[in-house]
Design a protein around this motif. Structure first.
Motif, PDB file in Angstrom:
ATOM      1  N   ASN A   5       0.819  -1.204   0.000  1.00 22.37           N
ATOM      2  CA  ASN A   5       0.000   0.000   0.000  1.00 22.37           C
ATOM      3  C   ASN A   5       0.860   1.264   0.000  1.00 22.37           C
ATOM      4  OD1 ASN A   5      -2.370  -1.444  -0.035  1.00 22.37           O
ATOM      5  ND2 ASN A   5      -2.587  -1.460   2.175  1.00 22.37           N
ATOM      6  N   GLN A   8       2.046   1.822  -3.461  1.00 20.11           N
ATOM      7  CA  GLN A   8       0.992   2.377  -4.309  1.00 20.11           C
ATOM      8  C   GLN A   8       0.842   3.878  -4.083  1.00 20.11           C
ATOM      9  OE1 GLN A   8      -2.340  -0.185  -3.201  1.00 20.11           O
ATOM     10  NE2 GLN A   8      -2.463  -0.857  -5.333  1.00 20.11           N
ATOM     11  N   VAL A   9       0.874   4.272  -2.835  1.00 20.99           N
ATOM     12  CA  VAL A   9       0.751   5.691  -2.511  1.00 20.99           C
ATOM     13  C   VAL A   9       1.930   6.466  -3.089  1.00 20.99           C
ATOM     14  CG1 VAL A   9       0.768   7.377  -0.615  1.00 20.99           C
ATOM     15  CG2 VAL A   9      -0.661   5.326  -0.455  1.00 20.99           C
ATOM     16  N   THR A  12       1.535   6.772  -6.803  1.00 27.56           N
ATOM     17  CA  THR A  12       0.502   7.763  -7.107  1.00 27.56           C
ATOM     18  C   THR A  12       1.052   9.171  -6.939  1.00 27.56           C
ATOM     19  OG1 THR A  12      -1.245   6.253  -6.396  1.00 27.56           O
ATOM     20  CG2 THR A  12      -1.808   8.589  -6.480  1.00 27.56           C
ATOM     21  N   ASN A  13       1.805   9.385  -5.890  1.00 25.97           N
ATOM     22  CA  ASN A  13       2.393  10.698  -5.658  1.00 25.97           C
ATOM     23  C   ASN A  13       3.386  11.071  -6.753  1.00 25.97           C
ATOM     24  OD1 ASN A  13       2.353  13.006  -4.053  1.00 25.97           O
ATOM     25  ND2 ASN A  13       4.251  12.421  -3.049  1.00 25.97           N
ATOM     26  N   VAL A  76      -4.161  12.834  -1.133  1.00 25.51           N
ATOM     27  CA  VAL A  76      -3.334  11.646  -0.912  1.00 25.51           C
ATOM     28  C   VAL A  76      -2.582  11.777   0.409  1.00 25.51           C
ATOM     29  CG1 VAL A  76      -1.294  10.381  -1.729  1.00 25.51           C
ATOM     30  CG2 VAL A  76      -3.108  10.972  -3.330  1.00 25.51           C
ATOM     31  N   VAL A  80      -3.015   9.349   3.696  1.00 20.66           N
ATOM     32  CA  VAL A  80      -1.875   8.623   4.254  1.00 20.66           C
ATOM     33  C   VAL A  80      -1.731   8.931   5.740  1.00 20.66           C
ATOM     34  CG1 VAL A  80       0.648   8.462   4.232  1.00 20.66           C
ATOM     35  CG2 VAL A  80      -0.620   8.387   2.094  1.00 20.66           C
TER      36      VAL A  80
END
Length: 89
Positions: A5, A8-9, A12-13, A76, A80
């Protein structure tokens, strides 16, 4: 939080940072070269109007893209932080 995870973050960032950089580049190009459109070399009033309208739309589009990307980055980051705080409890 699982490592998957977090990856993934981070991915994405990175994507959002890339989109933001591209949007800022487009915005700079439009801003720096706006006179090519606003001073369109035509005697036709309709063509000049269309060129001015295009310049306005390109500027608005690049600004909106920058704002949307920055907002997504903030979302995002907030998500988080919430996940990390939930994991600490």
């Amino acid at each position: 939080m699982e490592k998957f995870n977090l990856n993934q973050v981070e991915d994405t960032n990175i994507t959002l940072e890339t989109v933001l950089g591209l949007a800022q580049t487009v915005n700079d190009l439009v801003s720096d070269n706006i006179t090519l459109l606003t001073d369109y070399p035509s005697q036709d009033g309709g063509e000049k109007y269309q060129a001015n309208r295009l310049a306005t739309k390109l500027t608005a589009l690049s600004a909106a893209t920058i704002q949307a990307t920055e907002k997504a980055q903030g979302q995002v980051n907030t998500a988080v932080k919430s996940l990390m705080e939930a994991g600490d409890k």
